[in-house]
Design an enzyme around this catalytic site. Sequence first.
Site, PDB file in Angstrom:
ATOM      1  N   PHE A 241       0.807  -1.228   0.000  1.00 55.36           N
ATOM      2  CA  PHE A 241       0.000   0.000   0.000  1.00 55.36           C
ATOM      3  C   PHE A 241       0.839   1.276   0.000  1.00 55.36           C
ATOM      4  O   PHE A 241       0.325   2.353  -0.291  1.00 55.36           O
ATOM      5  CB  PHE A 241      -0.952   0.005   1.214  1.00 55.36           C
ATOM      6  CG  PHE A 241      -0.289   0.402   2.509  1.00 55.36           C
ATOM      7  CD1 PHE A 241      -0.126   1.740   2.841  1.00 55.36           C
ATOM      8  CD2 PHE A 241       0.196  -0.563   3.381  1.00 55.36           C
ATOM      9  CE1 PHE A 241       0.501   2.112   4.028  1.00 55.36           C
ATOM     10  CE2 PHE A 241       0.829  -0.211   4.560  1.00 55.36           C
ATOM     11  CZ  PHE A 241       0.982   1.135   4.887  1.00 55.36           C
TER      12      PHE A 241
ATOM     13  N   LYS B 219      -1.364  -6.993  -9.574  1.00 54.29           N
ATOM     14  CA  LYS B 219      -2.363  -6.871  -8.498  1.00 54.29           C
ATOM     15  C   LYS B 219      -1.905  -5.756  -7.568  1.00 54.29           C
ATOM     16  O   LYS B 219      -0.978  -5.927  -6.774  1.00 54.29           O
ATOM     17  CB  LYS B 219      -2.503  -8.173  -7.691  1.00 54.29           C
ATOM     18  CG  LYS B 219      -3.731  -8.083  -6.775  1.00 54.29           C
ATOM     19  CD  LYS B 219      -3.646  -8.943  -5.545  1.00 54.29           C
ATOM     20  CE  LYS B 219      -2.926  -8.302  -4.403  1.00 54.29           C
ATOM     21  NZ  LYS B 219      -3.564  -7.126  -3.808  1.00 54.29           N
TER      22      LYS B 219
ATOM     23  N   GLU C 112      -5.120  -3.637  -2.346  1.00 57.40           N
ATOM     24  CA  GLU C 112      -6.563  -3.350  -2.292  1.00 57.40           C
ATOM     25  C   GLU C 112      -6.832  -2.059  -1.499  1.00 57.40           C
ATOM     26  O   GLU C 112      -7.916  -1.493  -1.582  1.00 57.40           O
ATOM     27  CB  GLU C 112      -7.327  -4.534  -1.675  1.00 57.40           C
ATOM     28  CG  GLU C 112      -7.006  -4.860  -0.217  1.00 57.40           C
ATOM     29  CD  GLU C 112      -5.779  -5.765  -0.055  1.00 57.40           C
ATOM     30  OE1 GLU C 112      -4.864  -5.732  -0.898  1.00 57.40           O
ATOM     31  OE2 GLU C 112      -5.735  -6.515   0.951  1.00 57.40           O
ATOM     32  N   ARG C 113      -5.810  -1.590  -0.738  1.00 56.58           N
ATOM     33  CA  ARG C 113      -6.018  -0.373   0.054  1.00 56.58           C
ATOM     34  C   ARG C 113      -5.799   0.892  -0.781  1.00 56.58           C
ATOM     35  O   ARG C 113      -6.267   1.955  -0.419  1.00 56.58           O
ATOM     36  CB  ARG C 113      -5.077  -0.386   1.262  1.00 56.58           C
ATOM     37  CG  ARG C 113      -5.459  -1.501   2.239  1.00 56.58           C
ATOM     38  CD  ARG C 113      -4.741  -1.346   3.533  1.00 56.58           C
ATOM     39  NE  ARG C 113      -3.628  -2.279   3.638  1.00 56.58           N
ATOM     40  CZ  ARG C 113      -2.851  -2.382   4.690  1.00 56.58           C
ATOM     41  NH1 ARG C 113      -3.056  -1.598   5.729  1.00 56.58           N
ATOM     42  NH2 ARG C 113      -1.880  -3.252   4.724  1.00 56.58           N
TER      43      ARG C 113
ATOM     44  N   SER D 173       4.977  -7.134   3.333  1.00 57.44           N
ATOM     45  CA  SER D 173       5.515  -7.501   4.642  1.00 57.44           C
ATOM     46  C   SER D 173       6.261  -8.838   4.562  1.00 57.44           C
ATOM     47  O   SER D 173       6.010  -9.648   3.663  1.00 57.44           O
ATOM     48  CB  SER D 173       4.368  -7.597   5.646  1.00 57.44           C
ATOM     49  OG  SER D 173       3.459  -8.584   5.213  1.00 57.44           O
TER      50      SER D 173
ATOM     51  N   CYS E  23       9.775   1.404   3.429  1.00 57.86           N
ATOM     52  CA  CYS E  23      10.635   0.275   3.791  1.00 57.86           C
ATOM     53  C   CYS E  23      12.058   0.747   4.047  1.00 57.86           C
ATOM     54  O   CYS E  23      12.844   0.010   4.626  1.00 57.86           O
ATOM     55  CB  CYS E  23      10.620  -0.782   2.706  1.00 57.86           C
ATOM     56  SG  CYS E  23      11.401  -0.214   1.194  1.00 57.86           S
TER      57      CYS E  23
ATOM     58  N   GLU F 122       9.278  -4.163  13.002  1.00 57.55           N
ATOM     59  CA  GLU F 122       9.045  -3.029  12.096  1.00 57.55           C
ATOM     60  C   GLU F 122       7.884  -2.205  12.654  1.00 57.55           C
ATOM     61  O   GLU F 122       6.826  -2.752  12.967  1.00 57.55           O
ATOM     62  CB  GLU F 122       8.691  -3.558  10.702  1.00 57.55           C
ATOM     63  CG  GLU F 122       8.461  -2.458   9.694  1.00 57.55           C
ATOM     64  CD  GLU F 122       8.276  -2.983   8.269  1.00 57.55           C
ATOM     65  OE1 GLU F 122       7.590  -4.008   8.093  1.00 57.55           O
ATOM     66  OE2 GLU F 122       8.809  -2.358   7.340  1.00 57.55           O
TER      67      GLU F 122
HETATM   68  P1  NAD Z   1       1.197  -6.697   3.009  1.00 61.16           P
HETATM   69  O1  NAD Z   1       2.188  -7.811   3.098  1.00 61.16           O
HETATM   70  O2  NAD Z   1       0.081  -6.656   3.980  1.00 61.16           O
HETATM   71  O3  NAD Z   1       0.504  -6.683   1.558  1.00 61.16           O
HETATM   72  C1  NAD Z   1       1.280  -6.741   0.369  1.00 61.16           C
HETATM   73  C2  NAD Z   1       0.454  -7.424  -0.717  1.00 61.16           C
HETATM   74  O4  NAD Z   1       0.188  -8.771  -0.315  1.00 61.16           O
HETATM   75  C3  NAD Z   1      -0.894  -6.751  -0.967  1.00 61.16           C
HETATM   76  O5  NAD Z   1      -1.105  -6.688  -2.350  1.00 61.16           O
HETATM   77  C4  NAD Z   1      -1.892  -7.666  -0.261  1.00 61.16           C
HETATM   78  O6  NAD Z   1      -3.129  -7.717  -0.929  1.00 61.16           O
HETATM   79  C5  NAD Z   1      -1.221  -9.026  -0.303  1.00 61.16           C
HETATM   80  N1  NAD Z   1      -1.501  -9.856   0.877  1.00 61.16           N
HETATM   81  C6  NAD Z   1      -1.734  -9.417   2.145  1.00 61.16           C
HETATM   82  N2  NAD Z   1      -1.914 -10.480   2.975  1.00 61.16           N
HETATM   83  C7  NAD Z   1      -1.775 -11.586   2.216  1.00 61.16           C
HETATM   84  C8  NAD Z   1      -1.825 -12.984   2.502  1.00 61.16           C
HETATM   85  N3  NAD Z   1      -2.061 -13.440   3.732  1.00 61.16           N
HETATM   86  N4  NAD Z   1      -1.624 -13.858   1.487  1.00 61.16           N
HETATM   87  C9  NAD Z   1      -1.375 -13.421   0.231  1.00 61.16           C
HETATM   88  N5  NAD Z   1      -1.321 -12.100  -0.093  1.00 61.16           N
HETATM   89  C10 NAD Z   1      -1.496 -11.198   0.879  1.00 61.16           C
HETATM   90  O7  NAD Z   1       2.058  -5.341   3.044  1.00 61.16           O
HETATM   91  P2  NAD Z   1       1.519  -3.843   3.130  1.00 61.16           P
HETATM   92  O8  NAD Z   1       1.004  -3.603   4.520  1.00 61.16           O
HETATM   93  O9  NAD Z   1       0.648  -3.526   1.979  1.00 61.16           O
HETATM   94  O10 NAD Z   1       2.877  -3.036   2.921  1.00 61.16           O
HETATM   95  C11 NAD Z   1       3.760  -2.703   3.966  1.00 61.16           C
HETATM   96  C12 NAD Z   1       4.916  -3.661   4.045  1.00 61.16           C
HETATM   97  O11 NAD Z   1       5.612  -3.661   2.794  1.00 61.16           O
HETATM   98  C13 NAD Z   1       5.958  -3.258   5.072  1.00 61.16           C
HETATM   99  O12 NAD Z   1       6.377  -4.404   5.760  1.00 61.16           O
HETATM  100  C14 NAD Z   1       7.091  -2.671   4.238  1.00 61.16           C
HETATM  101  O13 NAD Z   1       8.367  -2.741   4.828  1.00 61.16           O
HETATM  102  C15 NAD Z   1       7.013  -3.523   3.025  1.00 61.16           C
HETATM  103  N6  NAD Z   1       7.651  -2.883   1.896  1.00 61.16           N
HETATM  104  C16 NAD Z   1       8.874  -3.348   1.525  1.00 61.16           C
HETATM  105  C17 NAD Z   1       9.562  -2.742   0.492  1.00 61.16           C
HETATM  106  C18 NAD Z   1      10.923  -3.235   0.103  1.00 61.16           C
HETATM  107  O14 NAD Z   1      11.474  -2.730  -0.860  1.00 61.16           O
HETATM  108  N7  NAD Z   1      11.490  -4.199   0.806  1.00 61.16           N
HETATM  109  C19 NAD Z   1       8.990  -1.648  -0.182  1.00 61.16           C
HETATM  110  C20 NAD Z   1       7.728  -1.206   0.208  1.00 61.16           C
HETATM  111  C21 NAD Z   1       7.066  -1.838   1.261  1.00 61.16           C
END
Ligand code: NAD
Length: 484
Positions: free
Chosen positions: A147, A171, A174-175, A224, A279, A378
């Site tokens: 997101f 994809k 969704e947020r 995450s 991140c 985090e």
């Molecule tokens: P998230 O893991 O909740 O969601 C990421 C994606 O995974 C979304 O598209 C979501 O729909 C999907 N998703 C969520 N739960 C799922 C599940 N149980 N099974 C399958 N798919 C699922 O992450 P977020 O809250 O949207 O983003 C924040 C996180 O992203 C933080 O931990 C941040 O550090 C990380 N991030 C990392 C980088 C990097 O370069 N390493 C860059 C940006 C964000």
Amino acid sequence: MIKNYIGGQWTASQGTNSFAVVNPATTEELAQCPMGTAADVDAAVAAAQAAFPAWRQTPVNDRVQYLFRLKQLLEEHAEELARCITTEHGKTLVEARGSVRRGIQMVETACGMPTLMMGDILEDIAAGIDSQAVRRPMGVFAGIAPFNFPAMVPMWFWPFAIAAGNTFVLKPSERVPLTQMKIFELLAKTGLPDGVINMVHGGKEVVDALCTHPEIQGVSFVGSTPVAKHVYTTAAAAGKRVQALGGAKNFMVVLPDAVMDKAASTALESIIGCAGERCLAGSVVLSVGDETYDVIKDRICEEARSIRVGDGLSPDVDMGPVISQASKDRILGLIERALEEGAELLVDGRDTGDLPGYFLKPTVLGNITPEMEISREEVFGPVVLLAKADSLDHSIAWLNDSPYANTATLFTTNGAAARQFSYEAAPAMLGINIGVPAPMAFFSFGGAKDSFFGDVKAHGRAGVEFFTQEVVTIQRWIKDSSIW
Ligand code: NAD
């Protein structure tokens, strides 16, 4: 209800559930995002697969013309995109504009694909035998986004994938699905052939379908760490290439010889920029020695108190809200438990008065120790953690003990210390006197340990490698058959 984009058409999702997209500064509902199904994924992959043969055969120089047109359209619509990001995500307009710029840079870099995907050739690897290696597109790739950067992060992947001759299914989170929808409307205006790029909205069901679909060659994920691990193991078990970028815990070390006022303000900006939802956001500031700790503490606390929080669309605001009430509650819980574990409350940002959205002001906690939950997890929110370290060696050992290894920064004027830090710190993106060491589009992006799962990182040359198969052909053409 917003729509998927499949085969060049805006198409209703087959899912029956939806997710409310909310402006986190006002709590106003902006749209309903459908929670798509495996059938939506099947339809998008079929469209992408159908488009692949002709797209692969389109000369690379012609393929990038669509991206040149897109770059122009993105420039013309940059302000509208930035406002959309601020509205659905909450970061300030200045931050949103910066992230649109970073997204445009991905398109610009991918426009170099004619050169970037060139191969190698060598004559006479044996008598009369030549060898050539070409980079070949592979088919349909998928991207799954978080997101926190609605425009930029998806663009770490699809411009490189399609410029290299693949087709793509995205994809978005969704947020925050609305910004990519605007970008796809611009993509459609470039005349890009139908099916080259597709979008399916949703959550876990769509992600799992993408990770296991037999016709998908590779999956790029950002989010995450637990979900990154899940995507990595699921898609790799299904025989796909995977690059899965996960969460982070980023340390910033301040040595006594640092330029203190710059170090303090750079560290604070790193931690609270985008309300901490980056991140690459700093989290724990490790000051070497009591004197350094006191100077950094005083300057950071003074600046943190002056940060103006509010709707990111207002020019008088320095920091927007976090993404949701659940996120705010999680951050408040981490602060609460840190105080119970002995952290010192230096600036309390928990009370935001009658602001309507999911706001937190900067909170500064002192006397942080490695055992505390908040120094390991985090936070993804505007919380500054101040800790004392004995030496540079101690600092490096402390940060290398974290399971995450996305980024780390050292503030110093000592070259030997900088060299030691660059050599010994585990994170794969390092800053020396830089608060957010984000690799540009033409370098590769990605951390180490629990911050990255896979082998080949995002964008830059690594992006070209990820989205192509190297094919080596060894040839013998004979005039004189006696040398066969
Ligand atoms: P998230 O893991 O909740 O969601 C990421 C994606 O995974 C979304 O598209 C979501 O729909 C999907 N998703 C969520 N739960 C799922 C599940 N149980 N099974 C399958 N798919 C699922 O992450 P977020 O809250 O949207 O983003 C924040 C996180 O992203 C933080 O931990 C941040 O550090 C990380 N991030 C990392 C980088 C990097 O370069 N390493 C860059 C940006 C964000």
